[in-house]
Scaffold this active site. Sequence first.
Site, PDB file in Angstrom:
ATOM      1  N   TYR A   6       0.840  -1.199   0.000  1.00  0.00           N
ATOM      2  CA  TYR A   6       0.000   0.000   0.000  1.00  0.00           C
ATOM      3  C   TYR A   6       0.880   1.256   0.000  1.00  0.00           C
ATOM      4  CZ  TYR A   6      -4.368  -2.417   1.517  1.00  0.00           C
ATOM      5  OH  TYR A   6      -5.495  -3.190   1.610  1.00  0.00           O
ATOM      6  N   GLY A   7       2.108   1.105   0.509  1.00  0.00           N
ATOM      7  CA  GLY A   7       2.921   2.247   0.913  1.00  0.00           C
ATOM      8  C   GLY A   7       3.389   3.182  -0.180  1.00  0.00           C
ATOM      9  N   CYS A  12      -1.892  -1.882  10.211  1.00  0.00           N
ATOM     10  CA  CYS A  12      -1.100  -1.330   9.115  1.00  0.00           C
ATOM     11  C   CYS A  12      -0.963   0.170   9.363  1.00  0.00           C
ATOM     12  CB  CYS A  12      -1.842  -1.597   7.805  1.00  0.00           C
ATOM     13  SG  CYS A  12      -1.076  -0.852   6.360  1.00  0.00           S
ATOM     14  N   CYS A  72       6.266   0.316  10.346  1.00  0.00           N
ATOM     15  CA  CYS A  72       5.474  -0.462   9.377  1.00  0.00           C
ATOM     16  C   CYS A  72       5.388  -1.853   9.981  1.00  0.00           C
ATOM     17  CB  CYS A  72       6.202  -0.505   8.037  1.00  0.00           C
ATOM     18  SG  CYS A  72       5.578  -1.761   6.899  1.00  0.00           S
ATOM     19  N   HIS A  92       5.236  -4.684   8.829  1.00  0.00           N
ATOM     20  CA  HIS A  92       6.084  -5.728   8.228  1.00  0.00           C
ATOM     21  C   HIS A  92       7.467  -5.784   8.903  1.00  0.00           C
ATOM     22  CE1 HIS A  92       3.153  -5.693   4.936  1.00  0.00           C
ATOM     23  NE2 HIS A  92       3.749  -6.753   4.406  1.00  0.00           N
TER      24      HIS A  92
HETATM   25  N1  DGL Z   1       2.371  -3.112   6.851  1.00  0.00           N
HETATM   26  C1  DGL Z   1       2.038  -1.829   6.395  1.00  0.00           C
HETATM   27  C2  DGL Z   1       2.342  -0.719   7.370  1.00  0.00           C
HETATM   28  O1  DGL Z   1       2.329  -0.957   8.545  1.00  0.00           O
HETATM   29  C3  DGL Z   1       2.073  -1.427   4.978  1.00  0.00           C
HETATM   30  C4  DGL Z   1       3.060  -1.995   4.068  1.00  0.00           C
HETATM   31  C5  DGL Z   1       2.721  -1.682   2.626  1.00  0.00           C
HETATM   32  O2  DGL Z   1       1.799  -2.300   2.122  1.00  0.00           O
HETATM   33  O3  DGL Z   1       3.368  -0.826   2.025  1.00  0.00           O
HETATM   34  O4  DGL Z   1       2.559   0.405   6.986  1.00  0.00           O
END
Ligand code: DGL
Length: 275
Positions: A51-52, A82, A192, A194
């Site tokens: 999404y970023g 997220c 993030c 991830h």
């Molecule tokens: N895990 C996500 C976050 O905490 C977004 C990662 C992504 O999709 O760019 O921002």
Amino acid sequence: MLNEKVKIEYDDRPVGVFDSGFGGASTLRDLMRELPFERFIYFGDNANAPYGDRPEEEILALSEAAADLLLHKGVKALVVACNTATSASIKALRMKLDVPVVSVEPAIKPACMAEGRGKVLMLATVATTRLARYRALKNRMPDPERVIDVGCSGLVELIESGLTEGEKIEAALHDKLAPFEGMRIDGIVLGCTHYPFIAPAVKAYALAHFEGERRIFDGNAGTARQLKRVLINEGLSASPKAPEGERAAFFTSGDPAVEEPIFRRLLEIPVYAER
Ligand code: DGL
């Protein structure tokens, strides 16, 4: 009336959790630890990750679709696991939905409150660092100039492919963090969801190339405590007994045969950060 037994209500419906992909699994681990009686439905929007690097309107639309999907599965509360989706959509989700919505946010507050006057590196997606919600959070810090934002395009893709260590991760970290080599860095915020999966690689890089305390922070434990408070306050806590069967069901917009094994493996990886 005195001596009359108070009947406590419980709600055994699951809690919904979503992220653009696997990142929210790092949040889910903390939720499961903090709330041992709750069941969870996790949605990873793997087909649309990351999404970023997307514009705000797209992140908002994808977040609303993810929330709708979980509500149709009958969740009693929603966790936006997220940081990027939180920045782009949390206000709209809270206005639109009639279940409580809890979110994760970059842990710059504990990082700035911890001892030390060295810099705090805030690692996140480019969208998170640019969006108004994060800018406002940063401006509320006593010394916002201490916090250096590092937009880390490319890292999420590696983690989505199941990588959490090794040459490619190290090269990506070098690419983002080399400009700060030799500096006094007291805090590193994994902004993030991830990134907690690569916390050991981040820590190793920091120990080798930075000075200072080099403490690692993420927002997951705070989110888990917040969910607990909200469920108690709203009378939505699950009955105090271990739930039967799997505690977390996984759904993905990607190919479940490819994504589910990665999700399960990530859930088992020890994730660490300063509490
Ligand atoms: N895990 C996500 C976050 O905490 C977004 C990662 C992504 O999709 O760019 O921002």
